[in-house]
Scaffold this motif. Structure first.
Motif, short mmCIF file in Angstrom:
data_model
loop_
_atom_site.label_atom_id
_atom_site.label_comp_id
_atom_site.label_asym_id
_atom_site.label_seq_id
_atom_site.Cartn_x
_atom_site.Cartn_y
_atom_site.Cartn_z
N ASP A 50 50.87 -32.17 -25.79
CA ASP A 50 52.22 -32.30 -25.92
C ASP A 50 52.81 -33.13 -26.60
N ALA A 51 51.93 -33.99 -27.31
CA ALA A 51 52.40 -35.09 -28.08
C ALA A 51 53.20 -34.64 -29.55
N LEU A 52 54.22 -35.28 -29.90
CA LEU A 52 54.55 -34.71 -31.13
C LEU A 52 53.69 -34.86 -32.40
N ALA A 53 53.36 -34.06 -33.04
CA ALA A 53 52.49 -34.10 -34.19
C ALA A 53 52.68 -35.13 -35.13
N ALA A 54 54.26 -35.71 -35.21
CA ALA A 54 54.45 -36.81 -36.12
C ALA A 54 53.94 -38.11 -35.43
N ASP A 55 53.92 -38.14 -34.13
CA ASP A 55 53.43 -39.14 -33.44
C ASP A 55 51.78 -39.46 -33.63
N ALA A 56 51.34 -38.16 -33.60
CA ALA A 56 49.70 -38.00 -33.97
C ALA A 56 49.54 -38.74 -35.21
N LEU A 57 50.20 -38.59 -36.26
CA LEU A 57 49.87 -38.82 -37.42
C LEU A 57 50.24 -40.47 -37.47
N ARG A 58 51.14 -40.81 -37.02
CA ARG A 58 51.25 -42.50 -36.77
C ARG A 58 50.12 -43.12 -36.01
N LEU A 59 49.43 -42.26 -35.51
CA LEU A 59 48.31 -42.94 -34.62
C LEU A 59 47.18 -42.91 -35.49
N MET A 60 47.17 -41.86 -36.49
CA MET A 60 45.91 -41.94 -37.28
C MET A 60 45.86 -42.91 -38.45
N ASN A 61 47.19 -43.17 -38.60
CA ASN A 61 47.47 -44.38 -39.86
C ASN A 61 47.74 -45.77 -38.98
N ALA A 62 47.54 -45.82 -37.87
CA ALA A 62 47.79 -47.25 -37.49
C ALA A 62 46.89 -48.17 -37.60
N ARG A 63 45.64 -47.77 -37.98
CA ARG A 63 44.51 -48.68 -38.19
C ARG A 63 44.32 -49.07 -39.67
N THR A 64 43.51 -50.22 -39.99
CA THR A 64 43.36 -50.69 -41.10
C THR A 64 42.72 -49.68 -42.10
N ARG A 65 41.77 -48.94 -41.41
CA ARG A 65 41.26 -47.74 -42.11
C ARG A 65 41.76 -46.53 -41.40
N PRO A 66 42.76 -45.45 -41.80
CA PRO A 66 43.05 -44.50 -41.02
C PRO A 66 41.95 -43.44 -40.69
N ILE A 67 42.02 -42.92 -39.67
CA ILE A 67 41.40 -42.00 -39.32
C ILE A 67 42.01 -40.18 -39.67
N THR A 68 41.03 -39.52 -39.55
CA THR A 68 41.37 -38.05 -40.07
C THR A 68 41.39 -37.11 -39.00
N SER A 69 40.99 -37.27 -37.82
CA SER A 69 40.89 -36.20 -36.59
C SER A 69 41.35 -36.98 -35.35
N LEU A 70 41.81 -36.33 -34.50
CA LEU A 70 42.07 -36.70 -33.50
C LEU A 70 41.68 -35.64 -32.35
N PHE A 71 41.26 -35.86 -31.18
CA PHE A 71 40.97 -35.15 -29.96
C PHE A 71 42.25 -34.98 -29.22
N ALA A 72 42.66 -34.09 -28.58
CA ALA A 72 43.90 -33.96 -27.80
C ALA A 72 43.25 -33.46 -26.41
N LEU A 73 43.43 -34.48 -25.44
CA LEU A 73 42.71 -34.25 -24.07
C LEU A 73 44.03 -33.69 -23.04
N ILE B 203 41.47 -30.13 -31.27
CA ILE B 203 41.14 -31.22 -32.25
C ILE B 203 42.09 -31.10 -33.28
N LEU B 204 42.76 -32.22 -33.94
CA LEU B 204 43.86 -32.05 -34.80
C LEU B 204 43.28 -33.00 -36.12
N HIS B 205 43.41 -32.27 -37.21
CA HIS B 205 42.87 -32.72 -38.37
C HIS B 205 44.23 -33.14 -39.20
N VAL B 206 43.86 -34.08 -40.12
CA VAL B 206 45.22 -34.52 -40.98
C VAL B 206 45.52 -33.38 -41.94
N HIS B 207 44.68 -32.59 -42.27
CA HIS B 207 44.92 -31.36 -43.15
C HIS B 207 45.75 -30.57 -42.29
N ASP B 208 45.77 -30.16 -41.01
CA ASP B 208 46.48 -29.71 -40.21
C ASP B 208 47.96 -30.04 -40.51
#
Length: 351
Positions: free
Chosen positions: A307-330, A339-344
């Motif tokens: 139920d998180a905003l996709a925009a917030d998920a994107l910020r989480l992906m980019n928060a690290r020095t090395r951005p990540i490309t996928s996040l699992f939703a629990l 699972i959400l991929h940056v391409h989505d």
């Protein structure tokens, strides 16, 4: 491309510098007048009324918030002329921020649209003078059926204010029009007070960005408010394995699902680790049959909620020095349900 109003090869008249300066001065005077009106409005909201006077604006405002937040029905907004245009905007803002509402045109109300106003509704009537004759039938309808009537007007002694249960009396402020005739400052104050009502009611209802997104699915705003749940991959599309599978099996699962990672789950289905392409590269010198997923997984992966905003998920992906490309939703138990991929996010126009 900008298109000129003049034929090709013919330049428009050169601006008269003196005239331009005069125009800018006049425009700034309008803004200053309307800004002064808003300052007076804010001061009136905080002022306290004297004994024998009409209730202070702040008291009346609070009563209106209480009445509208407790409604079983809708806020019926009405007004004519400039007040009607402002009323339509207020009604639209109320509806889009969680307060059920409808606009009823006073003239149409007199020809059958009074049937749109039902038991459980409350009426918000706008008229700067408070003497708009077209509102008479709606006011009479409110009295006949005991519907709460809130007036927004500049005259406390007006017919509308006297008939209302709650009177939101706008402070006196000169119109920005040089003749003092065209509704300018007064309509700005009406609009601002309507916005204040809508936002306070939004807060009362604990209206969230997710709720806002439900009412705004279209356009750029709708894109910004899409949820992870709208974009994530589910079920067998998720790259999943257990801690005891071999490194070879990990490689096969990640290659087959093509998310650049694999979630590691416990026997009861909870996410306990994550293996990424980088983890694989660092483990390529190990025995593919003896090395297990548990040996190379990250035990504290970043995750999100459906139920998180996709925009917030994107910020989480980019928060690290090395951005990540996928996040699992629990889910609430910690089990991966998507699972959400940056391409989505890119395809949805969010990234």
């Amino acid at each position: 491309m900008t298109h000129s109003a003049f034929p090709d090869g013919i330049a428009g008249p050169a601006p008269d510098q003196d005239r331009t300066s005069s125009d800018i001065d006049a425009a700034c005077q309008v803004l200053a007048s309307e800004s002064d009106g808003l300052s007076r409005l804010a001061a009136a909201l905080r002022a306290t009324g004297s004994e024998g006077e009409m209730p202070a604006l702040g008291t009346a405002f609070s009563r209106a918030v209480e009445a509208f937040s407790a409604l079983a029905g809708r806020v019926v907004v009405t007004g004519i002329g400039k007040s009607g245009h402002v009323g339509r905007k207020i009604q639209s803002t109320l509806a889009s921020t969680g307060t059920p509402s409808v606009f009823v045109h006073p003239s149409e109300a007199s020809h059958g649209d009074l049937g749109m106003i039902q038991a459980g509704d409350a009426i918000l009537a706008l008229s700067n003078s408070g003497e708009t004759p077209e509102l008479a039938d709606i006011v009479a309808h409110a009295r006949r059926f005991g519907l709460p009537l809130t007036a927004m007007t500049a005259r406390a002694d007006s017919t509308l204010a006297q008939a209302a249960d709650i009177a939101l009396i706008l402070p006196q402020a000169p119109e920005a029009c040089p003749m003092g005739l065209a509704p300018t400052t007064s309509s700005t104050m009406q609009m601002a007070l309507g916005d204040a009502l809508a936002v306070v009611l939004l807060d009362r209802r604990s209206f969230t960005a997710t709720d806002f997104g439900i009412f705004h699915p279209g356009g750029r705003l709708g894109i910004r408010l899409r949820r992870v749940d709208d974009l994530m991959h589910r079920g067998t599309a998720m790259p999943i394995g257990t801690p005891d599978i071999t490194l070879r099996q990990v490689i096969m699962e990640m290659t087959h699902k093509a998310f650049g990672c694999m979630g590691v789950i416990t026997p009861d289905g909870r996410l306990c680790g994550l293996i990424t392409d980088g983890d694989l590269r660092r483990a390529l010198d190990r025995d593919l049959e003896r090395t297990l997923a548990a040996d190379i997984m990250n035990t504290s992966p970043l995750t999100t909620r459906p139920d998180a905003l996709a925009a917030d998920a994107l910020r989480l992906m980019n928060a690290r020095t090395r951005p990540i490309t996928s996040l699992f939703a629990l889910d609430e138990s910690g089990a991966p349900i998507g699972i959400l991929h940056v391409h989505d996010l890119l395809r949805a126009g969010i990234a």
